[in-house]
Design an enzyme around this catalytic site. Structure first.
Site, mmCIF file in Angstrom:
data_model
loop_
_atom_site.group_PDB
_atom_site.id
_atom_site.type_symbol
_atom_site.label_atom_id
_atom_site.label_comp_id
_atom_site.label_asym_id
_atom_site.label_seq_id
_atom_site.Cartn_x
_atom_site.Cartn_y
_atom_site.Cartn_z
ATOM 1 N N THR A 40 -7.306 -4.766 0.572
ATOM 2 C CA THR A 40 -6.075 -5.240 1.211
ATOM 3 C C THR A 40 -6.265 -6.614 1.851
ATOM 4 O O THR A 40 -5.359 -7.450 1.829
ATOM 5 C CB THR A 40 -5.582 -4.218 2.263
ATOM 6 O OG1 THR A 40 -5.358 -2.963 1.616
ATOM 7 C CG2 THR A 40 -4.285 -4.675 2.901
ATOM 8 N N ASP A 100 -12.684 4.249 -2.994
ATOM 9 C CA ASP A 100 -13.171 2.885 -3.186
ATOM 10 C C ASP A 100 -14.142 2.763 -4.358
ATOM 11 O O ASP A 100 -14.555 1.645 -4.683
ATOM 12 C CB ASP A 100 -13.877 2.391 -1.924
ATOM 13 C CG ASP A 100 -12.908 2.038 -0.812
ATOM 14 O OD1 ASP A 100 -11.766 1.663 -1.126
ATOM 15 O OD2 ASP A 100 -13.298 2.134 0.365
ATOM 16 N N ASP A 132 0.839 -1.207 0.000
ATOM 17 C CA ASP A 132 0.000 0.000 0.000
ATOM 18 C C ASP A 132 0.870 1.252 0.000
ATOM 19 O O ASP A 132 0.652 2.177 -0.798
ATOM 20 C CB ASP A 132 -0.900 0.023 1.244
ATOM 21 C CG ASP A 132 -1.932 -1.096 1.289
ATOM 22 O OD1 ASP A 132 -3.076 -0.846 0.910
ATOM 23 O OD2 ASP A 132 -1.583 -2.212 1.705
ATOM 24 N N ASP A 191 -6.504 4.750 -4.304
ATOM 25 C CA ASP A 191 -6.425 3.630 -3.366
ATOM 26 C C ASP A 191 -5.306 2.728 -3.863
ATOM 27 O O ASP A 191 -5.462 2.030 -4.870
ATOM 28 C CB ASP A 191 -7.742 2.858 -3.306
ATOM 29 C CG ASP A 191 -7.796 1.925 -2.105
ATOM 30 O OD1 ASP A 191 -6.718 1.585 -1.574
ATOM 31 O OD2 ASP A 191 -8.904 1.527 -1.699
ATOM 32 N N LYS A 216 -14.589 -5.854 -8.913
ATOM 33 C CA LYS A 216 -16.003 -6.129 -9.213
ATOM 34 C C LYS A 216 -16.525 -5.164 -10.280
ATOM 35 O O LYS A 216 -17.251 -5.564 -11.191
ATOM 36 C CB LYS A 216 -16.845 -6.030 -7.937
ATOM 37 C CG LYS A 216 -16.504 -7.076 -6.888
ATOM 38 C CD LYS A 216 -17.411 -6.999 -5.680
ATOM 39 C CE LYS A 216 -17.143 -5.811 -4.809
ATOM 40 N NZ LYS A 216 -15.838 -5.864 -4.119
ATOM 41 N N GLU A 264 -5.350 7.093 0.425
ATOM 42 C CA GLU A 264 -5.800 6.386 1.622
ATOM 43 C C GLU A 264 -4.753 6.365 2.729
ATOM 44 O O GLU A 264 -5.084 6.357 3.912
ATOM 45 C CB GLU A 264 -6.202 4.947 1.279
ATOM 46 C CG GLU A 264 -6.771 4.212 2.489
ATOM 47 C CD GLU A 264 -7.363 2.866 2.186
ATOM 48 O OE1 GLU A 264 -8.037 2.320 3.074
ATOM 49 O OE2 GLU A 264 -7.163 2.350 1.068
ATOM 50 N N HIS A 288 -18.395 -4.833 5.225
ATOM 51 C CA HIS A 288 -18.419 -3.815 4.171
ATOM 52 C C HIS A 288 -19.760 -3.729 3.464
ATOM 53 O O HIS A 288 -20.077 -2.706 2.853
ATOM 54 C CB HIS A 288 -17.338 -4.130 3.121
ATOM 55 C CG HIS A 288 -15.952 -3.997 3.638
ATOM 56 N ND1 HIS A 288 -14.851 -4.472 2.955
ATOM 57 C CD2 HIS A 288 -15.470 -3.445 4.773
ATOM 58 C CE1 HIS A 288 -13.756 -4.209 3.650
ATOM 59 N NE2 HIS A 288 -14.113 -3.593 4.758
ATOM 60 N N SER A 306 -12.472 -5.638 -3.543
ATOM 61 C CA SER A 306 -11.968 -4.517 -4.343
ATOM 62 C C SER A 306 -12.844 -4.125 -5.521
ATOM 63 O O SER A 306 -13.867 -4.754 -5.823
ATOM 64 C CB SER A 306 -10.554 -4.814 -4.869
ATOM 65 O OG SER A 306 -10.579 -5.563 -6.073
ATOM 66 N N ILE A 311 -3.880 -0.039 -2.779
ATOM 67 C CA ILE A 311 -4.330 -1.431 -2.838
ATOM 68 C C ILE A 311 -5.741 -1.470 -2.279
ATOM 69 O O ILE A 311 -5.943 -1.422 -1.060
ATOM 70 C CB ILE A 311 -3.421 -2.398 -2.047
ATOM 71 C CG1 ILE A 311 -2.023 -2.447 -2.650
ATOM 72 C CG2 ILE A 311 -4.027 -3.805 -2.050
ATOM 73 C CD1 ILE A 311 -1.071 -3.421 -1.945
ATOM 74 N N ASP A 312 -6.707 -1.507 -3.165
ATOM 75 C CA ASP A 312 -8.099 -1.657 -2.757
ATOM 76 C C ASP A 312 -8.353 -3.151 -2.559
ATOM 77 O O ASP A 312 -8.050 -3.961 -3.424
ATOM 78 C CB ASP A 312 -9.015 -1.100 -3.853
ATOM 79 C CG ASP A 312 -10.477 -1.181 -3.477
ATOM 80 O OD1 ASP A 312 -10.783 -1.165 -2.273
ATOM 81 O OD2 ASP A 312 -11.317 -1.264 -4.392
ATOM 82 N N ARG A 371 -23.624 -3.208 -3.184
ATOM 83 C CA ARG A 371 -22.880 -2.942 -1.947
ATOM 84 C C ARG A 371 -23.799 -2.100 -1.070
ATOM 85 O O ARG A 371 -23.830 -0.874 -1.183
ATOM 86 C CB ARG A 371 -21.562 -2.221 -2.236
ATOM 87 C CG ARG A 371 -20.692 -1.988 -0.984
ATOM 88 C CD ARG A 371 -19.378 -1.361 -1.381
ATOM 89 N NE ARG A 371 -18.588 -0.904 -0.247
ATOM 90 C CZ ARG A 371 -17.454 -1.478 0.152
ATOM 91 N NH1 ARG A 371 -16.994 -2.552 -0.474
ATOM 92 N NH2 ARG A 371 -16.774 -0.975 1.160
#
Length: 353
Positions: free
Chosen positions: A138, A294, A45, A133, A267, A68, A240, A264, A135-136, A281
């Protein structure tokens, strides 16, 4: 504006950062820390954020970045800082012209820390602001699932450029998602996709490369002729996204296939190219606010691929308020032709809570 320079810088920066994350992905020890909100952060990250912000500041010095991560923990931990510096200093694209676009290597450890800390913008409705981001997903990165390197440019609050690097997704746009797509993944040959979009210019995918940009092709949402046969995606983490509400919605739509749980913005990229159809979501609490990094890239890529993205009330996602989507609740992404049908059922299910 064509945003051609912004797109190229973003694509190459995400590609170079993805190379760094792939190095860390294969390490058993990823240098994991826990942030104040208990979410994990790895050396990948920090390193990816440094590389991307350095490239942005080289090319667009007056632009702001909503990132982030921040570097205070690294300033206190010399061993971890030096580990990240080793990654950052050793990560290059093999194409000299591509490296020239990005501005070449970061000059020093202090410059690396300053680059990470330059992601401190508060966001807002005015000016040019990048949402990053590094690393979305993680947790997916740590468990060997899907993750994404995400970068988007917002101009006066509207997303104009979006790029996603997804090292563990198959290159083949026609490869369908299934219940195993989010687990036990690798970045072996045939994997690694760079998605991108510019507002009003469509969306593309191309293989991730270690050099310059590979040849890209247009991507489009798949036509859903029978919604009962649709593939819908959701987050792996129950914290989430409300798995129960999403299952109820799928049941009311008579979707019989199991959901595809992936970490992440992979999708968003997956449904944009027709490997999946619907992404839900839904909020787990009344107070939860999504972070703009995100969703900014994926939102644009899906819309430019012919999809519709709204919150659970049918409102467009509003990236102009700050670092969070405080005016929105949840995310509903689907092909335009069926989005209203999905949204109607979402409202019906949520109204009973």
């Amino acid at each position: 504006m064509s945003y051609s320079k912004e797109l190229k810088v973003a694509q190459l920066a995400v590609q170079r950062a993805s190379i760094l994350t792939k190095k860390v992905f294969h390490e058993k020890a990823k240098g994991t820390l826990s942030k104040d909100d208990k979410s994990p952060v790895t050396i990948g990250d920090f390193g990816a954020q440094a590389l991307i912000i350095a490239a942005i500041k080289k090319n667009f010095p007056d632009d702001q970045v909503v990132g982030e991560e921040e570097a205070s923990s690294l300033r206190d931990d010399v061993k971890l800082r030096d580990q990240i510096w080793g990654l950052v200093d050793g990560t290059r694209l093999s194409d000299a012209e591509a490296e020239k676009v990005l501005g070449g290597p970061i000059e020093s450890v202090e410059a690396m820390l300053d680059a990470i800390d330059a992601g401190n913008s508060a966001g807002g409705a005015k000016g040019r602001i990048w949402a990053l981001d590094p690393i979305d997903g993680t947790k997916g990165f740590l468990r060997g699932g899907q993750y994404a390197v995400c970068l988007a440019l917002m101009v006066d609050g509207d997303v104009k450029v979006g790029v996603l690097g997804c090292p563990n997704l198959p290159i083949d746009d026609a490869a369908p998602l299934d219940a195993t797509s989010g687990v036990d993944q690798t970045d072996a040959e045939g994997k690694g996709v760079l998605f991108s979009a510019v507002y009003g210019q469509g969306a593309t995918s191309r293989p991730l490369s270690v050099a310059g940009l590979a040849k890209g092709q247009s991507i489009h949402m798949k036509e859903v002729k029978d919604i009962t046969q649709a593939t819908f995606c959701e987050s792996v983490e129950a914290g989430h996204s409300s798995h129960g509400d999403q299952h109820a919605i799928a049941t009311k739509l008579n979707i019989s296939k199991p959901s595809v749980r992936m970490d992440s913005q992979a999708k968003y990229g997956s449904i944009a190219r027709g490997a999946g159809d619907i992404y839900l979501r839904l909020p787990v609490s009344a107070t939860y606010q999504e972070k703009i990094w995100d969703h900014a890239s994926g939102d644009l890529i899906v819309r430019e691929a012919g999809g519709e993205v709204t919150d659970s009330l049918g409102k467009r996602l509003d990236f102009s308020i700050g670092r969070t989507l405080s005016a929105n609740k949840g995310v509903v992404a689907a092909p335009k032709a069926v989005h209203s049908t999905v949204l109607e059922v979402v409202k019906e299910v949520l109204s009973k809570k």
